[in-house]
Design a protein around this motif. Structure first.
Motif, PDB file in Angstrom:
ATOM      1  N   SER A  30       0.843  -1.205   0.000  1.00 13.52           N
ATOM      2  CA  SER A  30       0.000   0.000   0.000  1.00 13.52           C
ATOM      3  C   SER A  30       0.877   1.254   0.000  1.00 13.52           C
ATOM      4  O   SER A  30       0.548   2.234   0.641  1.00 13.52           O
ATOM      5  CB  SER A  30      -0.916   0.011   1.240  1.00 13.52           C
ATOM      6  OG  SER A  30      -0.162   0.261   2.408  1.00 13.52           O
ATOM      7  N   THR A  62      -3.740  -0.632  -4.093  1.00 13.85           N
ATOM      8  CA  THR A  62      -3.877  -1.499  -2.922  1.00 13.85           C
ATOM      9  C   THR A  62      -3.769  -2.916  -3.435  1.00 13.85           C
ATOM     10  O   THR A  62      -4.533  -3.318  -4.308  1.00 13.85           O
ATOM     11  CB  THR A  62      -5.268  -1.336  -2.267  1.00 13.85           C
ATOM     12  OG1 THR A  62      -5.625   0.043  -2.262  1.00 13.85           O
ATOM     13  CG2 THR A  62      -5.279  -1.897  -0.853  1.00 13.85           C
ATOM     14  N   HIS A  70      -7.088   3.339   0.147  1.00  5.41           N
ATOM     15  CA  HIS A  70      -6.498   2.099   0.689  1.00  5.41           C
ATOM     16  C   HIS A  70      -7.388   1.538   1.794  1.00  5.41           C
ATOM     17  O   HIS A  70      -7.618   0.333   1.863  1.00  5.41           O
ATOM     18  CB  HIS A  70      -5.105   2.359   1.275  1.00  5.41           C
ATOM     19  CG  HIS A  70      -4.024   2.492   0.248  1.00  5.41           C
ATOM     20  ND1 HIS A  70      -3.776   1.542  -0.703  1.00  5.41           N
ATOM     21  CD2 HIS A  70      -3.126   3.482   0.018  1.00  5.41           C
ATOM     22  CE1 HIS A  70      -2.758   1.931  -1.465  1.00  5.41           C
ATOM     23  NE2 HIS A  70      -2.353   3.111  -1.055  1.00  5.41           N
ATOM     24  N   ILE A 120      -8.709  -2.256   1.322  1.00  3.32           N
ATOM     25  CA  ILE A 120      -7.814  -3.288   1.866  1.00  3.32           C
ATOM     26  C   ILE A 120      -8.543  -4.574   2.274  1.00  3.32           C
ATOM     27  O   ILE A 120      -8.084  -5.674   1.943  1.00  3.32           O
ATOM     28  CB  ILE A 120      -6.916  -2.719   3.000  1.00  3.32           C
ATOM     29  CG1 ILE A 120      -5.764  -3.686   3.252  1.00  3.32           C
ATOM     30  CG2 ILE A 120      -7.673  -2.387   4.257  1.00  3.32           C
ATOM     31  CD1 ILE A 120      -4.539  -3.037   3.834  1.00  3.32           C
ATOM     32  N   SER A 180      -0.443   6.232   3.292  1.00  4.39           N
ATOM     33  CA  SER A 180      -0.792   4.988   2.593  1.00  4.39           C
ATOM     34  C   SER A 180      -0.120   3.790   3.257  1.00  4.39           C
ATOM     35  O   SER A 180      -0.747   2.750   3.487  1.00  4.39           O
ATOM     36  CB  SER A 180      -0.352   5.069   1.131  1.00  4.39           C
ATOM     37  OG  SER A 180      -1.101   6.051   0.457  1.00  4.39           O
ATOM     38  N   GLY A 214      -1.565  -0.125   5.337  1.00  2.03           N
ATOM     39  CA  GLY A 214      -1.098  -1.512   5.195  1.00  2.03           C
ATOM     40  C   GLY A 214      -0.411  -2.012   6.452  1.00  2.03           C
ATOM     41  O   GLY A 214      -0.638  -3.144   6.893  1.00  2.03           O
TER      42      GLY A 214
END
Ligand code: KG4
Ligand code: ZN
Length: 337
Positions: A10, A15, A51, A55, A87, A91
């Motif tokens: 990410s 993504t 994202h 996700i 970003s 993640g």
């Protein structure tokens, strides 16, 4: 028994989640963020929000495609950096909480290193893997580097850009021509119909193995500004030749330093990686250099050139074998460490 790793990427505007079984990729799902198109570049705040929306579904689809459940996972690998901090946080935080819930370890992955280790993904079409030591020209939207790999985790950046990255040079030139973001793939397409010798642009004189692309962008801008004074349809009439000539200049700049490094270090195993390695002109030029210089060249599959989580999963697998796990206190970093 196989080791299943979930990879999460990410770092920028895609993504992606992938599932690996040892060095095989069982699923590699990518959600592109269209939202940035109308802004002509990636808007960091919008990227991190997208994202967050993407996700969970992306991971869910990856696990389903891989035909495993989350309980089969041995570890979760995630991109720690470099990239956009907001970003990367999405993640990183997701990897931490999911791994904590499952009671499995997390593995931090450097995005640029993962671009290179994508060459070690199991692939029937590419049974031969790079032999150490090899040189990798790593070319993306944020980086341009010549990396010497002595082993999987023994690498040295021997040259890099002092200003813009090569992907940025493509994207900025495309923007000057009025093409949408990201411009690299569009320039590549237009270049196939154009004459690479139609226009010439100056190449920088930078010592050693370092690169510079900001001068090219400026001379391209001034050249077009002058031509448009004479003919306001100049870009429209010449977009194929402009793309082909610009692309040739970028490739010539990239190849000159790569050839110099290969010659000086007497290394003939040469790889390319990163988004710009999807460029058809660069790929062909590398094949031509293979024949001319006796190189053994390694060119990734298209889907492993641009950002993807397969490269994160496989890098995670190599770190898993080494027992290199991260703690829950780990934080992402925006710049190369
Ligand atoms: O590796 P990547 O997906 O993301 C970063 O880590 O930055 O690279 C994206 C870059 C963009 O600048 C994009 O324009 C460029 O790769 N790119 C290309 C091509 N496909 C992607 N540049 C030239 N020709 C292409 N076919
Ligand atoms: Zn990348």
């Amino acid at each position: 028994m196989s080791t299943y790793i979930l990879g999460i990427e990410s770092s920028c505007d895609d993504t992606s989640a992938a599932v690996s079984s040892d060095t095989k990729i069982l699923a590699n799902v990518i959600a592109n963020q269209d939202i940035h198109r109308k802004f002509g570049g990636v808007v960091p705040e919008l990227a991190s929000r997208a994202h967050q929306q993407n996700i969970i579904p992306v991971i869910d689809i990856a696990l389903k495609e891989a035909n495993i459940t989350k309980n089969d996972l041995s570890a979760i690998a995630f991109t720690r950096g470099p990239g956009l901090l907001g970003s990367l946080l999405v993640g990183t935080s997701f990897a931490k909480s999911m791994a904590m819930g499952l009671g499995i370890p997390i593995i931090e992955v450097n995005h640029m290193h993962a671009h290179i280790l994508a060459h070690f993904i199991d692939d029937d079409d590419r049974p031969e893997k790079p032999k150490f030591p090899f040189l990798c020209l790593t070319v993306s939207g944020g980086h341009t580097q010549i990396v010497l790999l002595r082993d999987y985790f023994d690498s040295e950046v021997i040259g890099q850009t002092i200003d813009d990255a090569s992907g940025e040079a493509f994207d900025k030139a495309a923007k000057i021509m009025g093409l949408p973001y990201p411009g690299g793939p569009l320039i590549d397409k237009l270049a196939r119909e154009g004459n690479p010798l139609a226009f010439s642009f100056p190449e920088p004189r930078i010592p050693g193995y370092d690169y510079s692309f900001s001068g090219l962008k400026t001379s391209f801008l001034y050249f077009l500004r002058d031509q448009l004074k004479e003919d306001d349809l100049f870009i429209e009439k010449n977009k194929e030749d402009l793309s082909a000539s610009l692309q040739k200049t970028i490739i010539d700049i990239l190849m000159a330093k790569l050839e110099k490094a290969a010659h000086d270090l007497d290394i003939k195993n040469i790889a390319i990686a990163g988004g710009v390695s999807a460029n058809s002109g660069l790929r062909n030029t590398l094949l031509e250099a293979r024949d001319r210089l006796g190189w053994r060249v390694f060119i990734p599959r298209f889907e492993y050139c641009t950002d993807n989580a397969a490269m994160i999963a496989v890098t995670g697998y190599f770190k898993y074998l080494r027992g290199e796990f991260a703690g829950q206190d780990i934080a992402p970093y925006a710049r190369q460490q």
